[in-house]
Write a protein that holds these residues in place. Structure first.
Motif, PDB file in Angstrom:
ATOM      1  N   VAL A  37       0.851  -1.199   0.000  1.00 17.23           N
ATOM      2  CA  VAL A  37       0.000   0.000   0.000  1.00 17.23           C
ATOM      3  C   VAL A  37       0.884   1.245   0.000  1.00 17.23           C
ATOM      4  O   VAL A  37       1.788   1.368   0.826  1.00 17.23           O
ATOM      5  CB  VAL A  37      -0.876   0.076   1.280  1.00 17.23           C
ATOM      6  N   ARG A  38       0.601   2.163  -0.936  1.00 20.85           N
ATOM      7  CA  ARG A  38       1.296   3.454  -0.904  1.00 20.85           C
ATOM      8  C   ARG A  38       0.664   4.312   0.176  1.00 20.85           C
ATOM      9  O   ARG A  38      -0.557   4.434   0.236  1.00 20.85           O
ATOM     10  CB  ARG A  38       1.153   4.153  -2.270  1.00 20.85           C
ATOM     11  N   ILE A  40       0.739   8.100   2.531  1.00 18.48           N
ATOM     12  CA  ILE A  40       1.087   9.512   2.373  1.00 18.48           C
ATOM     13  C   ILE A  40       2.571   9.708   2.712  1.00 18.48           C
ATOM     14  O   ILE A  40       3.097   9.060   3.625  1.00 18.48           O
ATOM     15  CB  ILE A  40       0.160  10.386   3.258  1.00 18.48           C
ATOM     16  N   GLU A  62     -11.990  10.029   5.839  1.00 18.00           N
ATOM     17  CA  GLU A  62     -10.872   9.692   4.953  1.00 18.00           C
ATOM     18  C   GLU A  62     -11.352   8.640   3.961  1.00 18.00           C
ATOM     19  O   GLU A  62     -11.861   7.586   4.341  1.00 18.00           O
ATOM     20  CB  GLU A  62      -9.663   9.157   5.731  1.00 18.00           C
ATOM     21  N   GLY A  64     -10.231   6.023   1.488  1.00 19.91           N
ATOM     22  CA  GLY A  64      -9.031   5.243   1.177  1.00 19.91           C
ATOM     23  C   GLY A  64      -8.025   5.408   2.299  1.00 19.91           C
ATOM     24  O   GLY A  64      -7.035   6.112   2.165  1.00 19.91           O
ATOM     25  N   GLY A  66      -6.193   3.014   3.729  1.00 19.18           N
ATOM     26  CA  GLY A  66      -5.040   2.109   3.686  1.00 19.18           C
ATOM     27  C   GLY A  66      -4.804   1.481   5.048  1.00 19.18           C
ATOM     28  O   GLY A  66      -5.741   1.058   5.727  1.00 19.18           O
ATOM     29  N   GLU A  88     -12.449   2.168   3.676  1.00 15.73           N
ATOM     30  CA  GLU A  88     -11.389   1.357   3.054  1.00 15.73           C
ATOM     31  C   GLU A  88     -12.007   0.081   2.496  1.00 15.73           C
ATOM     32  O   GLU A  88     -12.631  -0.678   3.225  1.00 15.73           O
ATOM     33  CB  GLU A  88     -10.309   1.044   4.104  1.00 15.73           C
ATOM     34  N   ASP A  90     -10.459  -2.584   1.134  1.00 17.90           N
ATOM     35  CA  ASP A  90      -9.683  -3.824   1.272  1.00 17.90           C
ATOM     36  C   ASP A  90      -9.659  -4.258   2.745  1.00 17.90           C
ATOM     37  O   ASP A  90      -9.189  -3.520   3.617  1.00 17.90           O
ATOM     38  CB  ASP A  90      -8.258  -3.565   0.746  1.00 17.90           C
ATOM     39  N   ARG A 117     -16.578  -0.179  -0.429  1.00 15.06           N
ATOM     40  CA  ARG A 117     -16.117   0.756  -1.457  1.00 15.06           C
ATOM     41  C   ARG A 117     -16.732   2.131  -1.169  1.00 15.06           C
ATOM     42  O   ARG A 117     -17.928   2.234  -0.858  1.00 15.06           O
ATOM     43  CB  ARG A 117     -16.518   0.271  -2.856  1.00 15.06           C
ATOM     44  N   ALA A 118     -15.919   3.165  -1.289  1.00 20.89           N
ATOM     45  CA  ALA A 118     -16.370   4.512  -0.935  1.00 20.89           C
ATOM     46  C   ALA A 118     -17.614   4.936  -1.719  1.00 20.89           C
ATOM     47  O   ALA A 118     -18.514   5.585  -1.178  1.00 20.89           O
ATOM     48  CB  ALA A 118     -15.241   5.510  -1.168  1.00 20.89           C
ATOM     49  N   GLU A 119     -17.669   4.538  -3.003  1.00 17.78           N
ATOM     50  CA  GLU A 119     -18.806   4.975  -3.831  1.00 17.78           C
ATOM     51  C   GLU A 119     -20.138   4.416  -3.325  1.00 17.78           C
ATOM     52  O   GLU A 119     -21.193   4.918  -3.679  1.00 17.78           O
ATOM     53  CB  GLU A 119     -18.581   4.668  -5.322  1.00 17.78           C
ATOM     54  N   ASP A 136      -7.821   9.816  -0.786  1.00 15.40           N
ATOM     55  CA  ASP A 136      -6.559   9.149  -1.164  1.00 15.40           C
ATOM     56  C   ASP A 136      -6.847   7.705  -1.569  1.00 15.40           C
ATOM     57  O   ASP A 136      -6.307   6.768  -0.977  1.00 15.40           O
ATOM     58  CB  ASP A 136      -5.579   9.209   0.024  1.00 15.40           C
ATOM     59  N   ALA A 137      -7.723   7.527  -2.535  1.00 19.83           N
ATOM     60  CA  ALA A 137      -8.140   6.177  -2.922  1.00 19.83           C
ATOM     61  C   ALA A 137      -7.935   5.934  -4.417  1.00 19.83           C
ATOM     62  O   ALA A 137      -8.699   5.214  -5.048  1.00 19.83           O
ATOM     63  CB  ALA A 137      -9.609   5.963  -2.547  1.00 19.83           C
ATOM     64  N   TYR A 145     -15.610  11.409  -5.887  1.00 16.03           N
ATOM     65  CA  TYR A 145     -15.200  11.682  -4.503  1.00 16.03           C
ATOM     66  C   TYR A 145     -15.140  13.193  -4.239  1.00 16.03           C
ATOM     67  O   TYR A 145     -15.533  13.663  -3.175  1.00 16.03           O
ATOM     68  CB  TYR A 145     -13.830  11.062  -4.201  1.00 16.03           C
TER      69      TYR A 145
HETATM   70  C1  LIG Z   1      -2.919   5.147  -1.311  1.00 21.92           C
HETATM   71  S1  LIG Z   1      -3.731   4.065  -0.263  1.00 21.92           S
HETATM   72  C2  LIG Z   1      -4.244   5.085   1.081  1.00 21.92           C
HETATM   73  C3  LIG Z   1      -3.147   5.467   2.007  1.00 21.92           C
HETATM   74  C4  LIG Z   1      -3.591   6.226   3.227  1.00 21.92           C
HETATM   75  N1  LIG Z   1      -4.316   7.431   2.888  1.00 21.92           N
HETATM   76  C5  LIG Z   1      -2.394   6.582   4.062  1.00 21.92           C
HETATM   77  O1  LIG Z   1      -1.819   7.645   3.846  1.00 21.92           O
HETATM   78  O2  LIG Z   1      -2.016   5.767   4.888  1.00 21.92           O
HETATM   79  C6  LIG Z   1      -5.235   3.863  -1.124  1.00 21.92           C
HETATM   80  C7  LIG Z   1      -6.222   2.972  -0.423  1.00 21.92           C
HETATM   81  O3  LIG Z   1      -7.488   3.173  -1.021  1.00 21.92           O
HETATM   82  C8  LIG Z   1      -8.157   1.941  -1.026  1.00 21.92           C
HETATM   83  N2  LIG Z   1      -9.193   2.018  -2.058  1.00 21.92           N
HETATM   84  C9  LIG Z   1      -9.057   1.928  -3.409  1.00 21.92           C
HETATM   85  N3  LIG Z   1     -10.235   2.065  -4.022  1.00 21.92           N
HETATM   86  C10 LIG Z   1     -11.153   2.269  -3.032  1.00 21.92           C
HETATM   87  C11 LIG Z   1     -12.554   2.482  -3.026  1.00 21.92           C
HETATM   88  N4  LIG Z   1     -13.240   2.521  -4.179  1.00 21.92           N
HETATM   89  N5  LIG Z   1     -13.177   2.647  -1.849  1.00 21.92           N
HETATM   90  C12 LIG Z   1     -12.479   2.610  -0.684  1.00 21.92           C
HETATM   91  N6  LIG Z   1     -11.150   2.400  -0.626  1.00 21.92           N
HETATM   92  C13 LIG Z   1     -10.495   2.239  -1.786  1.00 21.92           C
HETATM   93  C14 LIG Z   1      -7.064   0.918  -1.309  1.00 21.92           C
HETATM   94  O4  LIG Z   1      -7.453  -0.372  -0.881  1.00 21.92           O
HETATM   95  C15 LIG Z   1      -5.903   1.483  -0.527  1.00 21.92           C
HETATM   96  O5  LIG Z   1      -5.827   0.920   0.750  1.00 21.92           O
END
Ligand SMILES: C[S@@+](CC[C@H](N)C(=O)[O-])C[C@H]1O[C@@H](n2cnc3c(N)ncnc32)[C@H](O)[C@@H]1O
Length: 221
Positions: A37-38, A40, A62, A64, A66, A88, A90, A117-119, A136-137, A145
């Protein structure tokens, strides 16, 4: 517009490396790396804490979250009155974040982690009920979003888009891939809204920040 001369690049690099993260953050970053996971970047995390300190949000969303680097950063600088809604999709990431909260001694009542899923979730959140919305997703649903964030944020609220540089593709006009076009459109949607004051902070990933102006402030300068 200044060109990226070596001095400017050295100063930019200095600002990225100048941030001292507390030791416990390294463990959370490691967990993120194990799961691919990437999270911030350090300067973005530091800026997030600064924004929280200045704005003193009570309700944060928040999108996404992670494994929780950004979530923990926000919760750590805020008093017990703040509540975070972390969305989140996942399950592994959400569970890793739960572990991070336990390790940091943050009471579970301060963070509601929604593993969906956020949507499918955002439309259930109330209008103007949040002081800070961090997005951040990924870029796939970014326009949706951003539209939802504008609905959720009240006056004085802050909308933040991390990874605004789209892995450093944003500034290259020839790049037309989906994520880049989507990011450009989403940032424009915020920048061109007269009710918002915006700024793109040159952190490593790019942190785009918009604040909702009071209704009577008129048109932004
Ligand atoms: C870049 S990481 C977030 C990092 C986090 N903001 C941090 O700084 O620690 C993106 C995350 O968004 C989640 N993600 C991707 N698509 C998503 C969605 N449609 N709804 C919710 N979460 C989602 C991924 O599983 C992932 O864990």
């Amino acid at each position: 517009m200044p060109s990226m001369n070596p001095e400017l690049f050295a100063s930019w690099t200095y600002t990225q490396t100048h941030v001292n993260e507390p030791e416990h953050v390294a463990a959370v970053r490691e967990r993120a790396e194990d799961l691919g996971v990437r999270c911030i970047d350090p300067a973005g995390r530091s800026m997030l804490q600064m924004l929280c300190t200045l704005r003193q949000p009570r309700n944060i969303v928040e999108i996404g979250s992670g494994v929780g680097v950004a979530s923990l950063a926000m919760l750590e600088v805020m008093g017990s009155s703040v509540t975070l809604t972390a969305i989140e999709s996942d399950l592994e990431h959400a569970n890793a974040m739960r572990q991070g909260l336990r390790d940091s001694g943050i009471p579970s009542a301060r963070a509601r982690i929604i593993n969906e899923r956020a949507e499918n979730v955002l439309s259930r959140l109330a209008d103007h009920a949040y002081d800070m919305v961090l997005i951040d997703a990924g870029a796939e649903q970014l326009l949706e979003y951003v539209a939802e964030a504008k609905r959720l944020a009240g006056t004085g609220g802050v909308i933040i888009v991390n990874n605004a540089f789209d892995e450093h593709r944003l500034a290259k006009p020839a790049i037309r891939r989906n994520s880049t076009v989507m990011t450009r459109d989403a940032l424009r949607m915020l920048r061109e809204d007269p009710r918002l004051q915006t700024h793109l902070f040159p952190t490593e990933q790019g942190l785009f920040v918009a604040t909702v102006l009071p209704a009577k402030a008129g048109v932004k300068r």
